[in-house]
Design a protein around this motif. Structure first.
Motif, PDB file in Angstrom:
ATOM      1  N   ILE A  81       6.636   2.870 -21.277  1.00  0.00           N
ATOM      2  CA  ILE A  81       5.344   3.759 -21.471  1.00  0.00           C
ATOM      3  C   ILE A  81       4.986   4.910 -19.893  1.00  0.00           C
ATOM      4  CG2 ILE A  81       2.861   3.512 -21.169  1.00  0.00           C
ATOM      5  CD1 ILE A  81       3.227   0.948 -22.792  1.00  0.00           C
ATOM      6  N   ALA A  82       5.509   4.240 -18.893  1.00  0.00           N
ATOM      7  CA  ALA A  82       5.194   5.263 -17.796  1.00  0.00           C
ATOM      8  C   ALA A  82       6.274   6.183 -17.687  1.00  0.00           C
ATOM      9  CB  ALA A  82       5.396   4.260 -16.396  1.00  0.00           C
ATOM     10  N   THR A  83       7.202   5.971 -18.052  1.00  0.00           N
ATOM     11  CA  THR A  83       8.276   7.234 -18.146  1.00  0.00           C
ATOM     12  C   THR A  83       7.853   8.007 -19.342  1.00  0.00           C
ATOM     13  OG1 THR A  83      10.074   5.616 -17.563  1.00  0.00           O
ATOM     14  CG2 THR A  83      10.804   7.767 -18.737  1.00  0.00           C
ATOM     15  N   ILE A  84       7.311   7.760 -20.410  1.00  0.00           N
ATOM     16  CA  ILE A  84       6.729   8.804 -21.301  1.00  0.00           C
ATOM     17  C   ILE A  84       5.641   9.784 -20.633  1.00  0.00           C
ATOM     18  CG2 ILE A  84       5.289   9.267 -23.337  1.00  0.00           C
ATOM     19  CD1 ILE A  84       6.541   6.548 -24.358  1.00  0.00           C
ATOM     20  N   THR A  85       4.541   9.166 -19.731  1.00  0.00           N
ATOM     21  CA  THR A  85       3.595   9.904 -19.150  1.00  0.00           C
ATOM     22  C   THR A  85       3.952  10.578 -18.162  1.00  0.00           C
ATOM     23  OG1 THR A  85       2.750   7.732 -18.192  1.00  0.00           O
ATOM     24  CG2 THR A  85       1.900   8.519 -20.292  1.00  0.00           C
ATOM     25  N   VAL A  86       4.731   9.834 -17.014  1.00  0.00           N
ATOM     26  CA  VAL A  86       5.243  10.433 -15.830  1.00  0.00           C
ATOM     27  C   VAL A  86       6.707  10.288 -15.520  1.00  0.00           C
ATOM     28  CG1 VAL A  86       4.755  10.173 -13.316  1.00  0.00           C
ATOM     29  CG2 VAL A  86       2.956   9.568 -14.840  1.00  0.00           C
ATOM     30  N   PRO A  87       7.388  11.169 -16.149  1.00  0.00           N
ATOM     31  CA  PRO A  87       8.785  11.146 -16.115  1.00  0.00           C
ATOM     32  C   PRO A  87       9.341  10.811 -14.786  1.00  0.00           C
ATOM     33  CG  PRO A  87       8.225  12.762 -17.706  1.00  0.00           C
ATOM     34  CD  PRO A  87       7.137  12.376 -16.905  1.00  0.00           C
ATOM     35  N   THR A  88       8.844  11.271 -13.922  1.00  0.00           N
ATOM     36  CA  THR A  88       9.698  11.279 -12.348  1.00  0.00           C
ATOM     37  C   THR A  88       9.122   9.916 -11.506  1.00  0.00           C
ATOM     38  OG1 THR A  88       7.756  12.565 -11.444  1.00  0.00           O
ATOM     39  CG2 THR A  88       9.832  13.681 -12.280  1.00  0.00           C
ATOM     40  N   LEU A  89       8.241   9.339 -12.127  1.00  0.00           N
ATOM     41  CA  LEU A  89       7.620   8.142 -11.471  1.00  0.00           C
ATOM     42  C   LEU A  89       8.560   7.066 -10.818  1.00  0.00           C
ATOM     43  CD1 LEU A  89       4.906   6.286 -10.718  1.00  0.00           C
ATOM     44  CD2 LEU A  89       5.285   5.013 -12.683  1.00  0.00           C
ATOM     45  N   PHE A  90       9.730   6.853 -11.375  1.00  0.00           N
ATOM     46  CA  PHE A  90      10.680   5.884 -10.677  1.00  0.00           C
ATOM     47  C   PHE A  90      11.658   6.698  -9.931  1.00  0.00           C
ATOM     48  CE2 PHE A  90       8.718   3.567 -14.270  1.00  0.00           C
ATOM     49  CZ  PHE A  90       8.150   2.684 -13.642  1.00  0.00           C
ATOM     50  N   ASP A  91      11.705   7.978  -9.885  1.00  0.00           N
ATOM     51  CA  ASP A  91      12.636   8.899  -9.192  1.00  0.00           C
ATOM     52  C   ASP A  91      12.357   9.034  -7.602  1.00  0.00           C
ATOM     53  OD1 ASP A  91      13.606   9.227 -11.570  1.00  0.00           O
ATOM     54  OD2 ASP A  91      12.935  11.498 -11.835  1.00  0.00           O
ATOM     55  N   GLY A  92      13.190   8.617  -6.814  1.00  0.00           N
ATOM     56  CA  GLY A  92      13.210   8.797  -5.341  1.00  0.00           C
ATOM     57  C   GLY A  92      12.025   7.860  -4.636  1.00  0.00           C
ATOM     58  N   ASN A  93      11.383   7.005  -5.198  1.00  0.00           N
ATOM     59  CA  ASN A  93      10.578   6.223  -4.747  1.00  0.00           C
ATOM     60  C   ASN A  93      11.036   4.636  -4.369  1.00  0.00           C
ATOM     61  OD1 ASN A  93       8.144   7.611  -4.692  1.00  0.00           O
ATOM     62  ND2 ASN A  93       8.012   7.526  -6.956  1.00  0.00           N
ATOM     63  N   SER A  94      10.358   4.189  -3.520  1.00  0.00           N
ATOM     64  CA  SER A  94      10.774   2.921  -2.999  1.00  0.00           C
ATOM     65  C   SER A  94      10.883   1.624  -3.795  1.00  0.00           C
ATOM     66  CB  SER A  94      10.233   2.409  -1.540  1.00  0.00           C
ATOM     67  OG  SER A  94       8.887   1.947  -1.695  1.00  0.00           O
ATOM     68  N   PHE A  95      10.144   1.925  -5.120  1.00  0.00           N
ATOM     69  CA  PHE A  95       9.888   0.939  -6.073  1.00  0.00           C
ATOM     70  C   PHE A  95      10.973   1.181  -7.285  1.00  0.00           C
ATOM     71  CE2 PHE A  95       6.566   3.797  -5.990  1.00  0.00           C
ATOM     72  CZ  PHE A  95       6.855   4.394  -7.379  1.00  0.00           C
TER      73      PHE A  95
ATOM     74  N   LEU B 197       0.893  -1.311   0.054  1.00  0.00           N
ATOM     75  CA  LEU B 197       0.121  -0.036  -0.231  1.00  0.00           C
ATOM     76  C   LEU B 197       0.811   1.269  -0.126  1.00  0.00           C
ATOM     77  CD1 LEU B 197      -2.748   1.192  -0.062  1.00  0.00           C
ATOM     78  CD2 LEU B 197      -2.592   1.062   2.590  1.00  0.00           C
ATOM     79  N   ASP B 198       1.836   1.340   0.782  1.00  0.00           N
ATOM     80  CA  ASP B 198       2.752   2.351   0.771  1.00  0.00           C
ATOM     81  C   ASP B 198       3.432   2.622  -0.630  1.00  0.00           C
ATOM     82  OD1 ASP B 198       4.330   4.515   2.410  1.00  0.00           O
ATOM     83  OD2 ASP B 198       6.099   3.191   1.580  1.00  0.00           O
ATOM     84  N   ARG B 199       3.890   1.585  -1.233  1.00  0.00           N
ATOM     85  CA  ARG B 199       4.380   1.756  -2.667  1.00  0.00           C
ATOM     86  C   ARG B 199       3.416   2.313  -3.606  1.00  0.00           C
ATOM     87  NH1 ARG B 199       8.246  -3.830  -2.800  1.00  0.00           N
ATOM     88  NH2 ARG B 199       9.781  -2.966  -1.453  1.00  0.00           N
ATOM     89  N   ALA B 200       2.188   1.885  -3.607  1.00  0.00           N
ATOM     90  CA  ALA B 200       1.239   2.235  -4.470  1.00  0.00           C
ATOM     91  C   ALA B 200       0.747   3.785  -4.152  1.00  0.00           C
ATOM     92  CB  ALA B 200      -0.166   1.355  -4.169  1.00  0.00           C
ATOM     93  N   TRP B 201       0.736   4.250  -2.727  1.00  0.00           N
ATOM     94  CA  TRP B 201       0.618   5.554  -2.574  1.00  0.00           C
ATOM     95  C   TRP B 201       1.791   6.468  -3.116  1.00  0.00           C
ATOM     96  CZ3 TRP B 201      -3.852   7.832  -1.846  1.00  0.00           C
ATOM     97  CH2 TRP B 201      -4.788   7.230  -1.130  1.00  0.00           C
ATOM     98  N   GLN B 202       2.923   6.057  -3.212  1.00  0.00           N
ATOM     99  CA  GLN B 202       3.996   6.575  -3.595  1.00  0.00           C
ATOM    100  C   GLN B 202       3.734   7.040  -5.070  1.00  0.00           C
ATOM    101  OE1 GLN B 202       8.005   5.431  -2.561  1.00  0.00           O
ATOM    102  NE2 GLN B 202       7.109   4.313  -0.888  1.00  0.00           N
TER     103      GLN B 202
END
Length: 260
Positions: free
Chosen positions: A246-260, A96-101
C-alpha cells in the motif's frame, strides 16, 4: 474527519500498568521494547556489560530489536538473540530519526504539508494528530510515558494516516478494499499494535476496541515497519508485506535510500 492517536482516559491506562518485582513497570501482559519502563538498577548492570562489548558489535546490536529479556544473566548468555530493555534495543532517538525520514518522503509526495511539534493538546492523553483537510501533523511534547508513545513512534503513526488517507477509495486506489485482506494479516497487525501500545480499550467513541478499525491496525503495522523494520518483518511478515504494498502505491520512493 479527525485521524488521531489512540485516546483513552488516564485511569484506564494506569489500571493496565503493572509494577514488576525487579523494578520495571509494564503496560499490559507482554515484555516488549515499547511496553516497559523503569528497572534502573538492572539496567545499570546490563549497561556495564554492554559497554564492555566490542564497539562494532555493540553498535550493530543497537540497530535492531530482538526479543527482550529482563534477566541480566539470561541476556548476557544470549547477547546475539536477546535484547535488554533500553540497553541494546533501538534508541528512541533512532526511532524518531527514522520517523522523520518517512515524514520527509511522504511530504515530498504532497501528502503532508507541515509537522508541528510541542503542541499542547487539551487532552493530556493525546499524543498526536493528523489533520487530513490541511494535511498537517501535530505532536505533543515528549512525556515520561512508555516508549510506544514517544515522539518517534507517534510521528510514524501519524504519517501512516496520511498514507492511508491517500490510499482509500476517495483517492482512487484499491476501491472497496480494506488494508488487510486476510485474517492472518489482520491478526499480525493486531499483534504489532499490542507490541507497540499494550492493551487498549476505548471508553467512548466508534470502537469498543480501537483495533477493530482498519486504519488503526494499518497505523500500528506501518509504525513498526518504519521504526523497527527487522522486528516487524520477523513478527508480522504478512501484515508488513501488505503495508509495504500500500505504501509503495502512494509513496513510491518511501523505502528508497532510507535507514528503514
Amino acid at each position: 474527519m479527525l485521524y488521531r492517536f489512540p485516546k483513552t482516559i488516564a485511569a484506564d491506562m494506569n489500571s493496565q500498568v503493572e509494577t514488576l518485582t525487579d523494578g520495571f513497570e509494564r503496560l499490559g501482559p507482554d515484555d516488549t521494547p515499547f511496553t516497559l519502563r523503569g528497572g534502573e538498577e538492572k539496567r545499570d548492570q546490563a549497561a556495564t556489560i554492554h559497554h564492555q562489548r566490542d564497539t562494532n558489535e555493540r553498535t550493530k546490536d543497537e540497530q535492531s530489536n530482538e526479543p527482550v529479556s529482563r534477566g541480566v544473566s539470561e541476556w548476557k548468555q544470549n547477547l546475539r538473540t536477546l535484547d535488554f530493555p533500553f540497553i541494546d534495543t533501538i534508541s528512541c532517538e533512532t526511532y524518531l530519526d527514522r520517523a522523520w525520514q518517512a515524514a520527509a518522503a511522504v511530504q515530498e509526495h504532497g501528502l503532508i504539508e507541515e509537522v508541528h511539534c510541542n503542541v499542547c493538546f487539551e487532552d493530556p492523553n493525546l499524543h498526536g494528530k493528523f489533520w487530513p483537510g490541511i494535511a498537517e501533523i501535530e505532536l505533543a511534547p515528549e512525556r515520561d510515558y512508555f516508549p510506544g508513545y514517544a515522539p518517534g513512534p507517534t510521528l510514524a503513526h501519524e504519517v501512516s494516516h496520511s498514507v492511508y488517507a491517500a490510499w482509500t477509495p476517495d483517492a482512487g486506489f484499491e476501491q472497496g478494499q480494506q488494508a488487510f485482506r486476510t485474517r492472518s494479516q489482520q491478526e499480525q497487525a493486531e499483534s504489532l499494535s499490542l507490541r507497540l501500545y499494550g492493551p487498549f480499550h476505548e471508553a467512548t467513541g466508534p470502537f469498543v476496541d480501537y483495533r477493530l478499525g482498519d486504519e488503526e491496525l494499518f497505523a500500528a503495522a506501518f509504525t513498526s515497519r518504519i521504526i523497527e523494520p527487522m522486528a516487524a518483518r520477523r513478527n508480522a511478515p504478512q501484515a508488513v508485506n501488505r503495508v509495504e504494498e500500500i505504501a509503495t502505491i502512494t509513496v513510491p520512493t518511501l523505502f528508497d535510500g532510507n535507514s528503514f
